[in-house]
Design a protein around this motif. Structure first.
Motif, PDB file in Angstrom:
ATOM      1  N   ALA A   1     101.128  79.525 -28.394  1.00  0.00           N
ATOM      2  CA  ALA A   1     100.543  79.795 -29.710  1.00  0.00           C
ATOM      3  C   ALA A   1     100.623  78.566 -30.603  1.00  0.00           C
ATOM      4  O   ALA A   1      99.661  78.240 -31.307  1.00  0.00           O
ATOM      5  CB  ALA A   1     101.243  80.980 -30.367  1.00  0.00           C
ATOM      6  N   SER A   2     101.754  77.844 -30.564  1.00  0.00           N
ATOM      7  CA  SER A   2     101.870  76.655 -31.408  1.00  0.00           C
ATOM      8  C   SER A   2     100.972  75.531 -30.911  1.00  0.00           C
ATOM      9  O   SER A   2     100.468  74.750 -31.697  1.00  0.00           O
ATOM     10  CB  SER A   2     103.319  76.188 -31.506  1.00  0.00           C
ATOM     11  OG  SER A   2     103.753  75.651 -30.282  1.00  0.00           O
ATOM     12  N   GLN A   3     100.748  75.475 -29.601  1.00  0.00           N
ATOM     13  CA  GLN A   3      99.898  74.421 -29.058  1.00  0.00           C
ATOM     14  C   GLN A   3      98.419  74.683 -29.311  1.00  0.00           C
ATOM     15  O   GLN A   3      97.670  73.770 -29.610  1.00  0.00           O
ATOM     16  CB  GLN A   3     100.147  74.265 -27.558  1.00  0.00           C
ATOM     17  CG  GLN A   3      99.388  73.104 -26.961  1.00  0.00           C
ATOM     18  CD  GLN A   3      99.771  72.835 -25.517  1.00  0.00           C
ATOM     19  OE1 GLN A   3     100.521  73.582 -24.911  1.00  0.00           O
ATOM     20  NE2 GLN A   3      99.257  71.764 -24.964  1.00  0.00           N
ATOM     21  N   TYR A   4      97.996  75.941 -29.180  1.00  0.00           N
ATOM     22  CA  TYR A   4      96.566  76.244 -29.270  1.00  0.00           C
ATOM     23  C   TYR A   4      96.171  77.037 -30.505  1.00  0.00           C
ATOM     24  O   TYR A   4      94.998  77.246 -30.761  1.00  0.00           O
ATOM     25  CB  TYR A   4      96.106  76.978 -28.002  1.00  0.00           C
ATOM     26  CG  TYR A   4      96.289  76.128 -26.769  1.00  0.00           C
ATOM     27  CD1 TYR A   4      95.512  75.002 -26.551  1.00  0.00           C
ATOM     28  CD2 TYR A   4      97.275  76.440 -25.835  1.00  0.00           C
ATOM     29  CE1 TYR A   4      95.700  74.209 -25.433  1.00  0.00           C
ATOM     30  CE2 TYR A   4      97.465  75.658 -24.701  1.00  0.00           C
ATOM     31  CZ  TYR A   4      96.674  74.541 -24.513  1.00  0.00           C
ATOM     32  OH  TYR A   4      96.854  73.761 -23.409  1.00  0.00           O
ATOM     33  N   GLY A   5      97.148  77.554 -31.261  1.00  0.00           N
ATOM     34  CA  GLY A   5      96.850  78.166 -32.546  1.00  0.00           C
ATOM     35  C   GLY A   5      96.496  79.643 -32.557  1.00  0.00           C
ATOM     36  O   GLY A   5      96.112  80.162 -33.590  1.00  0.00           O
ATOM     37  N   ALA A   6      96.603  80.352 -31.462  1.00  0.00           N
ATOM     38  CA  ALA A   6      96.298  81.784 -31.449  1.00  0.00           C
ATOM     39  C   ALA A   6      97.519  82.538 -30.928  1.00  0.00           C
ATOM     40  O   ALA A   6      98.295  82.009 -30.148  1.00  0.00           O
ATOM     41  CB  ALA A   6      95.088  82.073 -30.560  1.00  0.00           C
ATOM     42  N   SER A   7      97.691  83.773 -31.383  1.00  0.00           N
ATOM     43  CA  SER A   7      98.850  84.544 -30.923  1.00  0.00           C
ATOM     44  C   SER A   7      98.440  85.861 -30.269  1.00  0.00           C
ATOM     45  O   SER A   7      99.229  86.773 -30.153  1.00  0.00           O
ATOM     46  CB  SER A   7      99.802  84.809 -32.089  1.00  0.00           C
ATOM     47  OG  SER A   7      99.139  85.543 -33.091  1.00  0.00           O
TER      48      SER A   7
ATOM     49  N   GLY B   1      90.170  84.357 -26.622  1.00  0.00           N
ATOM     50  CA  GLY B   1      89.165  83.614 -27.376  1.00  0.00           C
ATOM     51  C   GLY B   1      89.416  82.124 -27.483  1.00  0.00           C
ATOM     52  O   GLY B   1      88.747  81.442 -28.236  1.00  0.00           O
ATOM     53  N   VAL B   2      90.396  81.590 -26.737  1.00  0.00           N
ATOM     54  CA  VAL B   2      90.701  80.167 -26.787  1.00  0.00           C
ATOM     55  C   VAL B   2      90.507  79.587 -25.393  1.00  0.00           C
ATOM     56  O   VAL B   2      91.087  80.082 -24.436  1.00  0.00           O
ATOM     57  CB  VAL B   2      92.160  79.925 -27.261  1.00  0.00           C
ATOM     58  CG1 VAL B   2      92.491  78.442 -27.240  1.00  0.00           C
ATOM     59  CG2 VAL B   2      92.379  80.505 -28.646  1.00  0.00           C
TER      60      VAL B   2
END
Length: 177
Positions: free
Chosen positions: A61-67, A123-124
């Motif tokens: 999540a911190s690397q790609y921004g989604a949780s 979605g990532v």
């Protein structure tokens, strides 16, 4: 004079790379494990729990921004891919998915065969955690059962750990130069 300015600039750059490498090395490492409830046989019509550890979910999540994460199950025998409904991570808790191999195939397909399980952010377009290889059978062979065990889990290495290792290796190599 020019030589000493260049030498100091090179030393400053090497120091900055070393500090950046140290900051990455001090970041909490993901556990690099993806697990499925253990069973003596994995059967088509049985539901299994797939667990993505909280540390790995937080790192991704911190690397790609989604949780929000999805389970991807790819049947390599039948060339079929299935995705779960998205599951939103809760800080400090493992992300869990329920997977029934026969529910992951169309009515005319077969769940029997080799499967690779992955977890990725919903979605990532990012690196996926996995694969966790599972072989699914129609019915349990003699002396085995399809019932999931509550005694432990099986696991497999995942991509996030490899990504972090490769990043640290490249930073170390750059700092050494």
């Amino acid at each position: 004079m020019k030589k000493s300015v260049l030498a100091r600039s090179g030393a400053s750059l090497a120091g900055a790379v070393a500090v950046a490498g140290l900051a990455v090395a001090m970041a909490p490492a993901a556990s690099a494990q993806l697990a499925i409830t253990s069973s003596t046989a994995y059967c088509a019509d049985t539901t299994y729990t797939v667990t993505f550890p909280a540390a790995d979910a937080a790192a991704m999540a911190s690397q790609y921004g989604a949780s929000t994460f999805v389970l991807e199950a790819t049947n390599t025998t039948g060339n079929l891919t299935w995705w779960s409904a998205p599951v939103t991570a809760t800080s400090g808790q493992d992300v869990t998915f329920q997977w029934t191999p026969s529910a992951a195939v169309p009515a005319n397909g077969s769940a029997v065969g080799s499967w690779n399980l992955y977890v990725t952010e919903s979605g990532v377009a990012a690196a996926a955690a996995g694969p966790l290889a599972v072989t699914v059978v129609q019915t349990a062979p003699s002396g085995t059962t399809c019932t999931p065990s509550t005694l432990g889990t099986g696991s497999a290495n995942m991509t996030v750990g490899a990504l972090i290792g490769n990043l640290l290796s490249s930073l170390s190599a750059a700092a050494a130069q």
